[in-house]
Design a protein around this motif. Structure first.
Motif, PDB file in Angstrom:
ATOM      1  N   HIS A 195       0.824  -1.208   0.000  1.00 35.75           N
ATOM      2  CA  HIS A 195       0.000   0.000   0.000  1.00 35.75           C
ATOM      3  C   HIS A 195       0.857   1.256   0.000  1.00 35.75           C
ATOM      4  CE1 HIS A 195      -3.584  -2.371   1.932  1.00 35.75           C
ATOM      5  NE2 HIS A 195      -3.393  -2.667   0.667  1.00 35.75           N
ATOM      6  N   ALA A 196       1.944   1.248   0.780  1.00 33.25           N
ATOM      7  CA  ALA A 196       2.842   2.407   0.797  1.00 33.25           C
ATOM      8  C   ALA A 196       3.510   2.594  -0.560  1.00 33.25           C
ATOM      9  CB  ALA A 196       3.895   2.234   1.897  1.00 33.25           C
ATOM     10  N   ALA A 198       2.275   1.713  -3.452  1.00 33.34           N
ATOM     11  CA  ALA A 198       1.282   2.153  -4.436  1.00 33.34           C
ATOM     12  C   ALA A 198       1.177   3.669  -4.474  1.00 33.34           C
ATOM     13  CB  ALA A 198      -0.079   1.535  -4.122  1.00 33.34           C
ATOM     14  N   ARG A 199       1.472   4.325  -3.358  1.00 33.88           N
ATOM     15  CA  ARG A 199       1.418   5.785  -3.316  1.00 33.88           C
ATOM     16  C   ARG A 199       2.704   6.415  -3.852  1.00 33.88           C
ATOM     17  NH1 ARG A 199      -1.534   4.432   1.448  1.00 33.88           N
ATOM     18  NH2 ARG A 199       0.321   4.405   2.777  1.00 33.88           N
ATOM     19  N   ARG A 200       3.715   5.608  -4.133  1.00 30.76           N
ATOM     20  CA  ARG A 200       5.016   6.142  -4.541  1.00 30.76           C
ATOM     21  C   ARG A 200       5.418   5.769  -5.964  1.00 30.76           C
ATOM     22  NH1 ARG A 200       4.790   5.689   0.857  1.00 30.76           N
ATOM     23  NH2 ARG A 200       6.027   7.171   2.101  1.00 30.76           N
ATOM     24  N   GLU A 203       2.245   5.772 -12.316  1.00 31.10           N
ATOM     25  CA  GLU A 203       1.000   5.104 -12.695  1.00 31.10           C
ATOM     26  C   GLU A 203       1.244   3.890 -13.578  1.00 31.10           C
ATOM     27  OE1 GLU A 203      -1.810   7.728 -14.421  1.00 31.10           O
ATOM     28  OE2 GLU A 203      -1.989   9.009 -12.636  1.00 31.10           O
ATOM     29  N   GLY A 268      -1.934  -1.792  -5.653  1.00 25.83           N
ATOM     30  CA  GLY A 268      -2.122  -1.931  -4.218  1.00 25.83           C
ATOM     31  C   GLY A 268      -3.055  -3.053  -3.827  1.00 25.83           C
ATOM     32  N   GLU A 286      -3.397   3.579   6.824  1.00 30.79           N
ATOM     33  CA  GLU A 286      -2.364   4.418   6.208  1.00 30.79           C
ATOM     34  C   GLU A 286      -1.328   4.893   7.211  1.00 30.79           C
ATOM     35  OE1 GLU A 286      -1.953   8.421   3.412  1.00 30.79           O
ATOM     36  OE2 GLU A 286      -3.848   7.290   3.460  1.00 30.79           O
ATOM     37  N   GLU A 289       1.048   2.085   7.617  1.00 32.96           N
ATOM     38  CA  GLU A 289       1.801   1.894   6.373  1.00 32.96           C
ATOM     39  C   GLU A 289       2.923   2.914   6.241  1.00 32.96           C
ATOM     40  OE1 GLU A 289      -2.403   0.463   4.400  1.00 32.96           O
ATOM     41  OE2 GLU A 289      -1.453   2.309   3.675  1.00 32.96           O
ATOM     42  N   GLU A 290       2.606   4.159   6.524  1.00 30.59           N
ATOM     43  CA  GLU A 290       3.630   5.207   6.402  1.00 30.59           C
ATOM     44  C   GLU A 290       4.660   5.105   7.514  1.00 30.59           C
ATOM     45  OE1 GLU A 290       4.063   7.382   3.831  1.00 30.59           O
ATOM     46  OE2 GLU A 290       2.558   6.040   2.955  1.00 30.59           O
TER      47      GLU A 290
END
Length: 314
Positions: A195-196, A198-200, A203, A268, A286, A289-290
Protein backbone atom coordinates in the motif's frame (compact mmCIF):
# COMPACT_ATOMS: atom_id res chain seq x y z
CA UNK A 1 6.56 -6.30 -26.39
CA UNK A 2 10.14 -5.18 -25.74
CA UNK A 3 12.30 -7.28 -23.46
CA UNK A 4 12.42 -6.34 -19.79
CA UNK A 5 14.51 -7.25 -16.79
CA UNK A 6 12.59 -9.22 -14.16
CA UNK A 7 14.16 -9.53 -10.69
CA UNK A 8 13.06 -12.52 -8.62
CA UNK A 9 13.59 -13.75 -5.07
CA UNK A 10 12.41 -16.99 -3.49
CA UNK A 11 12.61 -19.09 -6.66
CA UNK A 12 15.17 -21.67 -5.58
CA UNK A 13 12.56 -24.31 -4.75
CA UNK A 14 8.85 -24.93 -4.27
CA UNK A 15 6.16 -23.02 -6.09
CA UNK A 16 8.54 -20.09 -6.66
CA UNK A 17 10.72 -22.35 -8.79
CA UNK A 18 7.68 -23.57 -10.70
CA UNK A 19 6.57 -19.97 -11.26
CA UNK A 20 9.84 -18.72 -12.69
CA UNK A 21 10.25 -21.68 -15.03
CA UNK A 22 6.80 -20.99 -16.46
CA UNK A 23 7.51 -17.26 -16.75
CA UNK A 24 10.73 -17.92 -18.66
CA UNK A 25 9.04 -20.35 -21.03
CA UNK A 26 6.19 -17.93 -21.74
CA UNK A 27 8.37 -14.80 -21.98
CA UNK A 28 11.83 -15.98 -23.13
CA UNK A 29 12.64 -12.54 -24.53
CA UNK A 30 12.83 -11.07 -21.01
CA UNK A 31 16.02 -11.21 -18.93
CA UNK A 32 15.57 -12.85 -15.54
CA UNK A 33 17.79 -11.97 -12.58
CA UNK A 34 17.42 -14.54 -9.83
CA UNK A 35 18.68 -13.79 -6.32
CA UNK A 36 19.76 -16.74 -4.20
CA UNK A 37 21.45 -16.96 -0.85
CA UNK A 38 24.26 -18.99 -2.36
CA UNK A 39 24.86 -20.45 -5.80
CA UNK A 40 23.03 -17.80 -7.77
CA UNK A 41 24.98 -18.62 -10.92
CA UNK A 42 24.26 -22.32 -10.47
CA UNK A 43 20.54 -21.58 -10.09
CA UNK A 44 20.60 -19.46 -13.26
CA UNK A 45 22.32 -22.29 -15.16
CA UNK A 46 19.72 -24.78 -13.91
CA UNK A 47 16.86 -22.53 -15.00
CA UNK A 48 18.45 -21.92 -18.39
CA UNK A 49 18.88 -25.64 -18.94
CA UNK A 50 15.33 -26.43 -17.80
CA UNK A 51 13.72 -23.79 -20.01
CA UNK A 52 16.08 -23.55 -22.97
CA UNK A 53 16.46 -19.79 -22.41
CA UNK A 54 19.84 -18.09 -22.11
CA UNK A 55 18.79 -14.73 -20.64
CA UNK A 56 18.98 -15.77 -16.99
CA UNK A 57 21.49 -14.20 -14.58
CA UNK A 58 22.19 -15.39 -11.06
CA UNK A 59 23.24 -13.10 -8.23
CA UNK A 60 24.30 -14.35 -4.81
CA UNK A 61 22.33 -12.51 -2.14
CA UNK A 62 21.66 -13.38 1.49
CA UNK A 63 18.41 -11.58 2.29
CA UNK A 64 19.33 -11.69 5.98
CA UNK A 65 22.16 -9.21 5.31
CA UNK A 66 21.63 -5.56 4.38
CA UNK A 67 25.14 -5.34 2.94
CA UNK A 68 24.47 -8.37 0.73
CA UNK A 69 21.24 -6.82 -0.53
CA UNK A 70 23.01 -3.59 -1.44
CA UNK A 71 25.80 -5.47 -3.20
CA UNK A 72 23.21 -7.40 -5.24
CA UNK A 73 21.39 -4.18 -6.16
CA UNK A 74 24.67 -2.60 -7.27
CA UNK A 75 25.28 -5.57 -9.55
CA UNK A 76 21.82 -5.22 -11.07
CA UNK A 77 22.24 -1.47 -11.55
CA UNK A 78 25.59 -2.00 -13.31
CA UNK A 79 23.85 -4.38 -15.70
CA UNK A 80 21.13 -1.81 -16.39
CA UNK A 81 23.64 1.03 -16.83
CA UNK A 82 25.86 -0.89 -19.25
CA UNK A 83 22.97 -2.22 -21.32
CA UNK A 84 23.71 -5.82 -20.42
CA UNK A 85 20.25 -5.87 -18.84
CA UNK A 86 17.20 -4.38 -20.59
CA UNK A 87 15.05 -1.83 -18.71
CA UNK A 88 13.66 -2.99 -15.37
CA UNK A 89 10.03 -4.04 -15.66
CA UNK A 90 9.21 -6.51 -12.89
CA UNK A 91 9.98 -7.70 -9.38
CA UNK A 92 8.69 -10.85 -7.71
CA UNK A 93 9.35 -10.80 -3.98
CA UNK A 94 8.52 -14.40 -3.16
CA UNK A 95 11.29 -15.02 -0.62
CA UNK A 96 10.09 -15.62 2.91
CA UNK A 97 10.76 -17.88 5.83
CA UNK A 98 9.37 -19.13 9.08
CA UNK A 99 11.57 -20.11 12.00
CA UNK A 100 10.88 -21.71 15.36
CA UNK A 101 11.92 -18.87 17.64
CA UNK A 102 11.79 -15.09 17.72
CA UNK A 103 15.32 -14.99 19.13
CA UNK A 104 17.03 -15.76 15.81
CA UNK A 105 18.81 -12.74 14.31
CA UNK A 106 19.77 -11.49 10.88
CA UNK A 107 23.36 -10.48 10.20
CA UNK A 108 22.42 -6.96 11.27
CA UNK A 109 20.82 -8.09 14.53
CA UNK A 110 17.15 -7.86 13.55
CA UNK A 111 14.53 -10.49 14.33
CA UNK A 112 14.91 -12.98 11.48
CA UNK A 113 11.31 -13.25 10.27
CA UNK A 114 10.74 -9.49 10.13
CA UNK A 115 14.21 -8.90 8.69
CA UNK A 116 13.82 -11.30 5.77
CA UNK A 117 10.07 -11.14 5.11
CA UNK A 118 9.70 -7.36 5.36
CA UNK A 119 12.96 -5.40 5.54
CA UNK A 120 14.72 -7.24 2.72
CA UNK A 121 11.91 -6.57 0.25
CA UNK A 122 11.64 -2.98 1.39
CA UNK A 123 15.33 -2.36 0.74
CA UNK A 124 15.45 -4.20 -2.59
CA UNK A 125 12.41 -2.42 -3.98
CA UNK A 126 13.43 0.99 -2.60
CA UNK A 127 16.87 0.79 -4.18
CA UNK A 128 15.45 -0.36 -7.52
CA UNK A 129 12.45 1.99 -7.45
CA UNK A 130 13.90 4.79 -9.64
CA UNK A 131 14.76 2.33 -12.39
CA UNK A 132 11.34 0.77 -12.98
CA UNK A 133 9.81 1.55 -16.37
CA UNK A 134 6.25 1.02 -17.45
CA UNK A 135 4.35 -1.03 -18.05
CA UNK A 136 5.82 -2.69 -14.98
CA UNK A 137 4.79 -4.67 -11.93
CA UNK A 138 5.85 -5.58 -8.40
CA UNK A 139 4.37 -8.67 -6.72
CA UNK A 140 5.05 -9.33 -3.03
CA UNK A 141 3.99 -12.70 -1.63
CA UNK A 142 1.76 -12.39 1.44
CA UNK A 143 -0.53 -14.94 3.10
CA UNK A 144 -4.13 -15.26 4.20
CA UNK A 145 -2.83 -15.89 7.73
CA UNK A 146 -2.71 -12.08 7.99
CA UNK A 147 -6.49 -12.23 8.60
CA UNK A 148 -5.83 -13.96 11.92
CA UNK A 149 -9.04 -15.97 11.62
CA UNK A 150 -9.55 -19.66 12.26
CA UNK A 151 -11.20 -20.26 8.90
CA UNK A 152 -7.95 -19.31 7.17
CA UNK A 153 -5.45 -21.02 9.46
CA UNK A 154 -7.45 -23.70 11.34
CA UNK A 155 -5.51 -22.59 14.40
CA UNK A 156 -2.10 -23.53 12.94
CA UNK A 157 -0.86 -19.92 13.04
CA UNK A 158 -1.63 -17.36 15.76
CA UNK A 159 -3.17 -14.09 14.59
CA UNK A 160 -0.83 -11.20 13.82
CA UNK A 161 -0.01 -8.65 16.47
CA UNK A 162 1.14 -5.37 15.00
CA UNK A 163 3.57 -3.27 17.02
CA UNK A 164 6.00 -0.53 16.16
CA UNK A 165 8.46 -1.61 13.43
CA UNK A 166 11.31 -1.13 15.88
CA UNK A 167 9.68 -3.59 18.27
CA UNK A 168 8.92 -6.08 15.50
CA UNK A 169 12.55 -5.91 14.37
CA UNK A 170 13.85 -6.62 17.89
CA UNK A 171 14.72 -10.26 18.72
CA UNK A 172 12.89 -11.45 21.82
CA UNK A 173 12.26 -14.57 23.82
CA UNK A 174 9.63 -16.77 22.26
CA UNK A 175 9.14 -20.29 21.00
CA UNK A 176 7.24 -21.78 18.09
CA UNK A 177 3.92 -20.06 18.83
CA UNK A 178 5.44 -16.58 18.97
CA UNK A 179 7.48 -17.40 15.86
CA UNK A 180 4.23 -18.29 14.10
CA UNK A 181 2.74 -15.00 15.21
CA UNK A 182 5.82 -13.18 13.90
CA UNK A 183 5.27 -14.86 10.53
CA UNK A 184 1.61 -13.81 10.35
CA UNK A 185 2.56 -10.28 11.40
CA UNK A 186 5.26 -10.10 8.73
CA UNK A 187 2.69 -11.00 6.08
CA UNK A 188 0.49 -8.18 7.33
CA UNK A 189 3.56 -5.96 6.99
CA UNK A 190 3.99 -7.06 3.36
CA UNK A 191 0.51 -5.73 2.58
CA UNK A 192 1.36 -2.46 4.35
CA UNK A 193 4.47 -2.20 2.16
CA UNK A 194 2.41 -2.77 -0.98
CA UNK A 195 0.00 0.00 0.00
CA UNK A 196 2.84 2.41 0.80
CA UNK A 197 4.51 1.57 -2.50
CA UNK A 198 1.28 2.15 -4.44
CA UNK A 199 1.42 5.78 -3.32
CA UNK A 200 5.02 6.14 -4.54
CA UNK A 201 5.13 4.32 -7.86
CA UNK A 202 4.39 5.94 -11.22
CA UNK A 203 1.00 5.10 -12.70
CA UNK A 204 2.62 2.78 -15.23
CA UNK A 205 3.97 0.45 -12.51
CA UNK A 206 1.53 -1.54 -10.37
CA UNK A 207 2.20 -3.25 -7.04
CA UNK A 208 0.26 -6.18 -5.62
CA UNK A 209 0.34 -8.46 -2.59
CA UNK A 210 -0.31 -12.06 -3.53
CA UNK A 211 -1.72 -14.92 -1.46
CA UNK A 212 -0.80 -18.38 -2.84
CA UNK A 213 -2.87 -20.11 -0.11
CA UNK A 214 -1.61 -23.34 1.44
CA UNK A 215 1.03 -25.02 -0.71
CA UNK A 216 1.78 -28.63 0.21
CA UNK A 217 4.96 -30.51 -0.60
CA UNK A 218 7.41 -27.63 -0.32
CA UNK A 219 10.50 -27.24 1.84
CA UNK A 220 8.99 -24.27 3.65
CA UNK A 221 9.47 -25.79 7.12
CA UNK A 222 13.09 -26.80 6.58
CA UNK A 223 14.19 -24.75 9.63
CA UNK A 224 11.88 -26.63 12.01
CA UNK A 225 12.97 -29.68 14.03
CA UNK A 226 12.23 -33.01 12.35
CA UNK A 227 9.10 -34.00 14.34
CA UNK A 228 7.60 -30.50 14.05
CA UNK A 229 8.40 -30.40 10.34
CA UNK A 230 6.62 -33.72 9.85
CA UNK A 231 3.47 -32.54 11.63
CA UNK A 232 3.32 -29.27 9.69
CA UNK A 233 3.91 -30.89 6.33
CA UNK A 234 1.25 -33.45 7.17
CA UNK A 235 -1.17 -30.64 8.02
CA UNK A 236 -0.53 -28.98 4.66
CA UNK A 237 -1.04 -32.26 2.82
CA UNK A 238 -4.36 -32.72 4.62
CA UNK A 239 -5.50 -29.26 3.58
CA UNK A 240 -4.71 -30.03 -0.03
CA UNK A 241 -6.74 -33.24 0.24
CA UNK A 242 -9.64 -31.21 1.65
CA UNK A 243 -9.44 -28.77 -1.26
CA UNK A 244 -7.91 -25.90 0.72
CA UNK A 245 -4.41 -26.15 -0.70
CA UNK A 246 -2.42 -26.73 -3.88
CA UNK A 247 0.68 -28.56 -5.02
CA UNK A 248 3.76 -26.46 -5.85
CA UNK A 249 3.02 -27.09 -9.53
CA UNK A 250 -0.54 -25.82 -9.22
CA UNK A 251 0.46 -22.80 -7.13
CA UNK A 252 3.32 -21.93 -9.48
CA UNK A 253 1.07 -22.13 -12.52
CA UNK A 254 -1.51 -19.89 -10.84
CA UNK A 255 1.05 -17.22 -9.90
CA UNK A 256 2.71 -17.30 -13.34
CA UNK A 257 -0.69 -16.96 -15.03
CA UNK A 258 -1.56 -14.05 -12.74
CA UNK A 259 1.65 -12.21 -13.60
CA UNK A 260 1.37 -12.87 -17.32
CA UNK A 261 -2.30 -12.08 -17.79
CA UNK A 262 -4.01 -11.09 -14.57
CA UNK A 263 -2.35 -7.95 -13.19
CA UNK A 264 -5.27 -5.76 -14.16
CA UNK A 265 -6.58 -4.91 -10.69
CA UNK A 266 -5.96 -1.50 -9.18
CA UNK A 267 -2.45 -1.01 -7.88
CA UNK A 268 -2.12 -1.93 -4.22
CA UNK A 269 -4.64 -4.76 -4.54
CA UNK A 270 -4.54 -8.05 -2.64
CA UNK A 271 -4.74 -11.02 -5.00
CA UNK A 272 -5.93 -14.33 -3.58
CA UNK A 273 -4.63 -16.96 -6.02
CA UNK A 274 -5.05 -14.40 -8.78
CA UNK A 275 -8.46 -13.04 -7.76
CA UNK A 276 -8.75 -9.51 -6.44
CA UNK A 277 -10.41 -9.80 -3.03
CA UNK A 278 -10.44 -7.51 0.02
CA UNK A 279 -7.61 -8.05 2.45
CA UNK A 280 -8.35 -7.82 6.16
CA UNK A 281 -9.76 -4.58 7.60
CA UNK A 282 -6.61 -4.32 9.74
CA UNK A 283 -4.46 -4.30 6.60
CA UNK A 284 -5.88 -0.92 5.57
CA UNK A 285 -4.21 1.57 7.89
CA UNK A 286 -2.36 4.42 6.21
CA UNK A 287 -0.77 5.58 9.45
CA UNK A 288 0.78 2.16 10.02
CA UNK A 289 1.80 1.89 6.37
CA UNK A 290 3.63 5.21 6.40
CA UNK A 291 5.21 4.48 9.78
CA UNK A 292 6.50 1.18 8.42
CA UNK A 293 7.94 2.91 5.35
CA UNK A 294 9.72 5.53 7.47
CA UNK A 295 10.96 3.10 10.11
CA UNK A 296 12.05 0.53 7.53
CA UNK A 297 14.25 3.25 6.03
CA UNK A 298 15.80 3.96 9.40
CA UNK A 299 16.37 0.29 10.18
CA UNK A 300 17.68 -0.55 6.72
CA UNK A 301 20.16 2.34 6.77
CA UNK A 302 21.40 1.73 10.32
CA UNK A 303 24.42 -0.26 9.11
CA UNK A 304 25.54 2.61 6.90
CA UNK A 305 25.20 5.12 9.71
CA UNK A 306 27.32 2.84 11.88
CA UNK A 307 29.95 2.60 9.13
CA UNK A 308 30.14 6.39 8.85
CA UNK A 309 30.43 6.73 12.62
CA UNK A 310 33.29 4.21 12.64
CA UNK A 311 35.10 6.16 9.93
CA UNK A 312 34.74 9.42 11.85
CA UNK A 313 36.09 7.76 15.00
CA UNK A 314 39.23 6.53 13.27
Amino acid sequence: MDSRTIVLTGVTRGFGRETVELLIRERPQDHYVVLARRGGERLAAELAQATGASAVTGVDCDLASLAEIRRAVEEILRGLDTGYLPPLGGYLGNAGLTVTTTEKRTTDGYEMTFGVNVLSHYLLVRELLPRFTGPGWIVLTSSDCHFGQFRYTLGATPPPRWETPERLATPRAGGAREAGRAYATSKLGVIYLAHALARRLPESVGVYSYNPALVAGTDFFRHAPGPVRGVLNGFFQLQRFLGRGMTPQQAGARLAETILTGLTARTGSYLDRGRHVPSSPESHDEAREEELWREAARLADADRRAERADILDE
